[in-house]
Write an enzyme that holds these catalytic residues in place. Structure first.
Site, short mmCIF file in Angstrom:
data_model
loop_
_atom_site.label_atom_id
_atom_site.label_comp_id
_atom_site.label_asym_id
_atom_site.label_seq_id
_atom_site.Cartn_x
_atom_site.Cartn_y
_atom_site.Cartn_z
N GLU A 61 -27.84 -43.90 32.84
CA GLU A 61 -27.69 -43.57 31.42
C GLU A 61 -28.85 -44.06 30.57
OE1 GLU A 61 -23.75 -42.95 33.20
OE2 GLU A 61 -25.26 -44.54 33.37
N HIS A 110 -12.58 -46.97 31.43
CA HIS A 110 -12.63 -45.55 31.06
C HIS A 110 -11.78 -45.26 29.82
CE1 HIS A 110 -14.21 -45.39 35.10
NE2 HIS A 110 -14.51 -44.12 34.96
#
Length: 327
Positions: free
Chosen positions: A60, A129
């Site tokens: 990322e 998450h």
């Protein structure tokens, strides 16, 4: 009018903007051949090619830096975070680069990029998450932060975000992707800095955003049966707040409740209450009230998970409690 799913509305917005402007491209993990983790970019690589639907490694910080550089040179990248929690790995690129470069370059560079993807508390996705990153990035100068909540505003806001010359964090809730709504066939854009008055009322102002808009509307059914008349506002813009719409409502109702999925400590409601107290204190007939998620990592267990976030019955009880207060 055509019935459209939430994720397809986002796909349509992306498709239309890529067709309109060949500087728009998408990058992220599995956005190309796989079509995105929630199919927002399904089959677009067939139409636009693999360089405009760029599959990246699981890195990322690297592909966020690539996107910032692309934006500096005149492209309009859309970065999909497979899960918004993963973007914590790119916090430096978003804050020190995307947010600051237009300022630190003296305006020599624009950073027209959108950072979008699913976040929020889903159904047993586990703590890592189930992140709500809006509060993490709220203090970063130079960013616009938007939270879509309906099929209609998802499309109109994403199109506007892609055309904006500033970095926009675009939050989608993981549990809203299968919402359905009729969308107009003609093109439309929605302002990134405007709140929406979902329901006009006179008793109390309820400020909310993202999935919690739908929890508030569930609570509304019971509140109406009990004779309450709340005004409901979807913030949409989390940075900057639309204090004009918020102020107008509070001057009418003189009471405010903020319902969020964000954590209570340092959350969106915390900042909003501070602004309300600064700007609208004399208009209040009762202390502002916030309903927020508990300050714990989200449990995997479904029952415990539900206990950490605001439920419709808590909203009903909050309105009942506030309306019992007298000046």
């Amino acid at each position: 009018m055509a019935e459209t799913l939430f994720f397809n509305a986002l796909r349509e917005a992306t498709d239309e903007e890529m067709a309109r402007d060949d500087t728009v491209f998408v990058l992220g993990e599995d956005v190309g051949h796989y079509g995105g983790s929630y199919k927002v970019t399904k089959d677009l690589y067939k139409k636009y090619g693999e360089l405009r639907l760029l599959d990246t490694p699981i890195a990322e910080n690297s592909f966020m830096g690539l996107a910032v550089g692309a934006a500096m040179t005149g492209l309009r990248p859309i970065v999909e975070g497979m899960n918004m929690g993963f973007l914590l790995l790119a916090f430096n690129q978003i804050s020190n680069n995307a947010g600051m470069l237009r300022y630190t370059s003296g305006g020599n560079f624009k950073i027209p990029m959108v950072i979008r993807g699913p976040g929020g508390v889903g159904r047993q996705l586990g703590a890592e998450h189930s992140q709500r990153l809006e509060a993490y990035f709220h203090a970063v100068p130079g960013l616009k932060i938007v939270a879509c909540s309906t099929v209609y505003n998802a499309k109109g806001l994403l199109k506007a975000a892609i055309r904006d010359d500033n970095p926009v964090l675009f939050f989608e809730h993981v549990l809203l992707y299968n919402l359905k709504e009729d969308l107009p066939e003609e093109e439309y854009l929605l302002p990134l800095d405007r709140a929406e008055v979902v329901r006009s009322g006179k008793d109390v102002t309820i400020l909310t955003y993202s999935r919690m808009r739908h929890h508030v509307l569930q609570a509304l059914k019971q509140l109406e049966k009990e004779g309450y008349d709340p005004e409901i506002i979807d913030l949409i813009s989390l940075k900057p707040f639309d204090m004009n719409v918020i102020g107008e409502s509070i001057r009418k109702t003189h009471r405010v409740i903020i319902v969020e999925e964000c954590m209570k400590t340092g959350g969106i409601a915390a900042e909003l209450i501070s602004l309300i107290n600064e700007q609208l204190f004399d208009e209040l007939d009762a202390p502002p009230l916030r309903l927020s998620s508990q300050d714990i990592p989200t449990p995997y267990n479904g029952t415990l998970e539900n206990l950490t976030i605001v439920q419709p019955q808590q909203i009903v009880e909050a309105v009942q409690k506030m309306m019992q207060l007298r000046v």
